[in-house]
Design a protein around this motif. Structure first.
Motif, PDB file in Angstrom:
ATOM      1  N   ALA A  23       0.832  -1.212   0.000  1.00 53.26           N
ATOM      2  CA  ALA A  23       0.000   0.000   0.000  1.00 53.26           C
ATOM      3  C   ALA A  23       0.863   1.257   0.000  1.00 53.26           C
ATOM      4  O   ALA A  23       0.574   2.218  -0.725  1.00 53.26           O
ATOM      5  CB  ALA A  23      -0.934  -0.005   1.198  1.00 53.26           C
ATOM      6  N   ARG A  24       1.915   1.273   0.788  1.00 56.13           N
ATOM      7  CA  ARG A  24       2.797   2.444   0.821  1.00 56.13           C
ATOM      8  C   ARG A  24       3.522   2.624  -0.509  1.00 56.13           C
ATOM      9  O   ARG A  24       3.701   3.750  -0.979  1.00 56.13           O
ATOM     10  CB  ARG A  24       3.805   2.323   1.959  1.00 56.13           C
ATOM     11  N   THR A  25       3.942   1.525  -1.101  1.00 51.33           N
ATOM     12  CA  THR A  25       4.609   1.601  -2.408  1.00 51.33           C
ATOM     13  C   THR A  25       3.648   2.136  -3.459  1.00 51.33           C
ATOM     14  O   THR A  25       4.007   3.011  -4.259  1.00 51.33           O
ATOM     15  CB  THR A  25       5.139   0.215  -2.822  1.00 51.33           C
ATOM     16  N   LEU A  26       2.431   1.619  -3.471  1.00 46.95           N
ATOM     17  CA  LEU A  26       1.417   2.112  -4.420  1.00 46.95           C
ATOM     18  C   LEU A  26       1.113   3.586  -4.183  1.00 46.95           C
ATOM     19  O   LEU A  26       0.973   4.358  -5.128  1.00 46.95           O
ATOM     20  CB  LEU A  26       0.134   1.293  -4.297  1.00 46.95           C
ATOM     21  N   SER A  27       1.001   3.973  -2.933  1.00 44.37           N
ATOM     22  CA  SER A  27       0.678   5.356  -2.601  1.00 44.37           C
ATOM     23  C   SER A  27       1.777   6.304  -3.057  1.00 44.37           C
ATOM     24  O   SER A  27       1.510   7.327  -3.693  1.00 44.37           O
ATOM     25  CB  SER A  27       0.462   5.487  -1.099  1.00 44.37           C
ATOM     26  N   ARG A  28       2.999   5.957  -2.753  1.00 49.07           N
ATOM     27  CA  ARG A  28       4.128   6.836  -3.072  1.00 49.07           C
ATOM     28  C   ARG A  28       4.319   6.965  -4.588  1.00 49.07           C
ATOM     29  O   ARG A  28       4.481   8.064  -5.112  1.00 49.07           O
ATOM     30  CB  ARG A  28       5.394   6.285  -2.413  1.00 49.07           C
ATOM     31  N   ASN A  29       4.272   5.857  -5.301  1.00 49.76           N
ATOM     32  CA  ASN A  29       4.539   5.895  -6.730  1.00 49.76           C
ATOM     33  C   ASN A  29       3.286   6.184  -7.556  1.00 49.76           C
ATOM     34  O   ASN A  29       3.386   6.718  -8.658  1.00 49.76           O
ATOM     35  CB  ASN A  29       5.175   4.586  -7.181  1.00 49.76           C
ATOM     36  N   GLY A  30       2.114   5.843  -7.059  1.00 46.58           N
ATOM     37  CA  GLY A  30       0.882   6.122  -7.778  1.00 46.58           C
ATOM     38  C   GLY A  30       0.531   7.591  -7.786  1.00 46.58           C
ATOM     39  O   GLY A  30      -0.175   8.069  -8.673  1.00 46.58           O
ATOM     40  N   ARG A  31       1.021   8.321  -6.820  1.00 44.89           N
ATOM     41  CA  ARG A  31       0.744   9.757  -6.737  1.00 44.89           C
ATOM     42  C   ARG A  31       1.269  10.488  -7.968  1.00 44.89           C
ATOM     43  O   ARG A  31       0.640  11.420  -8.472  1.00 44.89           O
ATOM     44  CB  ARG A  31       1.374  10.325  -5.471  1.00 44.89           C
ATOM     45  N   PHE A  56      -7.719  -0.083  -0.979  1.00 46.77           N
ATOM     46  CA  PHE A  56      -6.756  -1.193  -1.051  1.00 46.77           C
ATOM     47  C   PHE A  56      -6.650  -1.895   0.298  1.00 46.77           C
ATOM     48  O   PHE A  56      -6.685  -3.127   0.375  1.00 46.77           O
ATOM     49  CB  PHE A  56      -5.399  -0.649  -1.496  1.00 46.77           C
ATOM     50  N   TYR A  57      -6.515  -1.102   1.368  1.00 42.00           N
ATOM     51  CA  TYR A  57      -6.445  -1.696   2.709  1.00 42.00           C
ATOM     52  C   TYR A  57      -7.721  -2.469   3.047  1.00 42.00           C
ATOM     53  O   TYR A  57      -7.655  -3.581   3.568  1.00 42.00           O
ATOM     54  CB  TYR A  57      -6.231  -0.609   3.774  1.00 42.00           C
ATOM     55  N   LEU A  58      -8.865  -1.882   2.779  1.00 40.58           N
ATOM     56  CA  LEU A  58     -10.125  -2.544   3.128  1.00 40.58           C
ATOM     57  C   LEU A  58     -10.280  -3.882   2.415  1.00 40.58           C
ATOM     58  O   LEU A  58     -10.637  -4.887   3.041  1.00 40.58           O
ATOM     59  CB  LEU A  58     -11.304  -1.624   2.805  1.00 40.58           C
ATOM     60  N   VAL A  59     -10.007  -3.907   1.127  1.00 39.57           N
ATOM     61  CA  VAL A  59     -10.154  -5.152   0.373  1.00 39.57           C
ATOM     62  C   VAL A  59      -9.152  -6.201   0.854  1.00 39.57           C
ATOM     63  O   VAL A  59      -9.511  -7.362   1.106  1.00 39.57           O
ATOM     64  CB  VAL A  59      -9.999  -4.896  -1.141  1.00 39.57           C
ATOM     65  N   LEU A  93      -0.614 -13.546  -4.082  1.00 39.38           N
ATOM     66  CA  LEU A  93      -1.274 -13.490  -5.386  1.00 39.38           C
ATOM     67  C   LEU A  93      -2.380 -12.437  -5.406  1.00 39.38           C
ATOM     68  O   LEU A  93      -2.527 -11.698  -6.386  1.00 39.38           O
ATOM     69  CB  LEU A  93      -1.842 -14.862  -5.758  1.00 39.38           C
ATOM     70  N   VAL A  94      -3.143 -12.345  -4.336  1.00 37.18           N
ATOM     71  CA  VAL A  94      -4.198 -11.331  -4.260  1.00 37.18           C
ATOM     72  C   VAL A  94      -3.585  -9.927  -4.217  1.00 37.18           C
ATOM     73  O   VAL A  94      -4.058  -9.010  -4.903  1.00 37.18           O
ATOM     74  CB  VAL A  94      -5.113 -11.581  -3.042  1.00 37.18           C
ATOM     75  N   LEU A  95      -2.518  -9.749  -3.438  1.00 35.69           N
ATOM     76  CA  LEU A  95      -1.847  -8.447  -3.401  1.00 35.69           C
ATOM     77  C   LEU A  95      -1.303  -8.083  -4.784  1.00 35.69           C
ATOM     78  O   LEU A  95      -1.403  -6.933  -5.222  1.00 35.69           O
ATOM     79  CB  LEU A  95      -0.711  -8.453  -2.379  1.00 35.69           C
ATOM     80  N   GLY A  96      -0.715  -9.055  -5.469  1.00 33.07           N
ATOM     81  CA  GLY A  96      -0.197  -8.813  -6.816  1.00 33.07           C
ATOM     82  C   GLY A  96      -1.310  -8.447  -7.780  1.00 33.07           C
ATOM     83  O   GLY A  96      -1.160  -7.538  -8.603  1.00 33.07           O
ATOM     84  N   ALA A  97      -2.434  -9.143  -7.696  1.00 28.43           N
ATOM     85  CA  ALA A  97      -3.569  -8.837  -8.568  1.00 28.43           C
ATOM     86  C   ALA A  97      -4.112  -7.436  -8.274  1.00 28.43           C
ATOM     87  O   ALA A  97      -4.442  -6.679  -9.208  1.00 28.43           O
ATOM     88  CB  ALA A  97      -4.669  -9.878  -8.397  1.00 28.43           C
ATOM     89  N   MET A  98      -4.201  -7.078  -7.004  1.00 24.25           N
ATOM     90  CA  MET A  98      -4.658  -5.739  -6.643  1.00 24.25           C
ATOM     91  C   MET A  98      -3.679  -4.674  -7.150  1.00 24.25           C
ATOM     92  O   MET A  98      -4.082  -3.626  -7.650  1.00 24.25           O
ATOM     93  CB  MET A  98      -4.819  -5.608  -5.129  1.00 24.25           C
ATOM     94  N   HIS A  99      -2.391  -4.955  -7.021  1.00 16.85           N
ATOM     95  CA  HIS A  99      -1.367  -4.021  -7.502  1.00 16.85           C
ATOM     96  C   HIS A  99      -1.482  -3.833  -9.017  1.00 16.85           C
ATOM     97  O   HIS A  99      -1.489  -2.699  -9.511  1.00 16.85           O
ATOM     98  CB  HIS A  99       0.015  -4.540  -7.129  1.00 16.85           C
ATOM     99  N   LEU A 100      -1.585  -4.940  -9.752  1.00 22.92           N
ATOM    100  CA  LEU A 100      -1.721  -4.834 -11.202  1.00 22.92           C
ATOM    101  C   LEU A 100      -3.015  -4.127 -11.594  1.00 22.92           C
ATOM    102  O   LEU A 100      -3.041  -3.359 -12.558  1.00 22.92           O
ATOM    103  CB  LEU A 100      -1.657  -6.228 -11.835  1.00 22.92           C
TER     104      LEU A 100
END
Length: 145
Positions: A23-31, A56-59, A93-100
């Protein structure tokens, strides 16, 4: 401590740590993507980014909680590792799918924003060129001679 409880505790600790890290990686780079999509509106990019991270956290935390239950008997250390590897593998796998999924959606927004920029010419036309050749007719049938 019961070996099943130990497996649950280890599963929760690793799953939660992985979820926070992703989540932190997505937040920092997705911004960066969001700021580009939203044409430099930093305040809106931060708000959308925060909402995406909360979702993302909730799911993921909901999935981790639902996937906690294990019906197999865990009696020794080998069975603890086997149960953890299968559970953590599915969580990864779920985290990877959410990230993608997040990257796909952000890229789709970014492309749409880039296409909107290309719809308008950089400057207004200065004039029009008449068709070449003698007796060329216009759209209304009139002659340009």
């Amino acid at each position: 401590m019961d070996s099943a409880v130990l497996a649950y505790v280890i599963y929760l600790l690793i799953s939660l740590a992985l979820t926070v890290w992703v989540a932190r990686t997505l937040s920092r780079n997705g911004r960066v993507f969001l700021a580009d999509v939203l044409h430099g509106n930093e305040k809106l990019a931060d708000a959308v980014n925060h909402l995406l991270v909360v979702g993302f956290y909730l799911v993921n935390l909901g999935f981790i909680a639902l996937y906690l239950r294990d019906d197999s008997d865990i009696g020794n250390t080998r069975e603890i590792f086997e149960a953890l590897s299968s559970k953590l593998g599915v969580v990864l796998l779920v985290l990877g799918a959410m990230h993608l999924g997040n990257v796909f959606v952000l890229n789709k927004f970014r492309r749409r924003g880039a296409m909107e920029k290309e719809l308008y010419p950089p400057v207004l036309p200065q004039g029009y060129v008449a068709p070449q050749g003698a007796g060329a007719a216009g759209a209304d049938g009139s002659s340009y001679q």
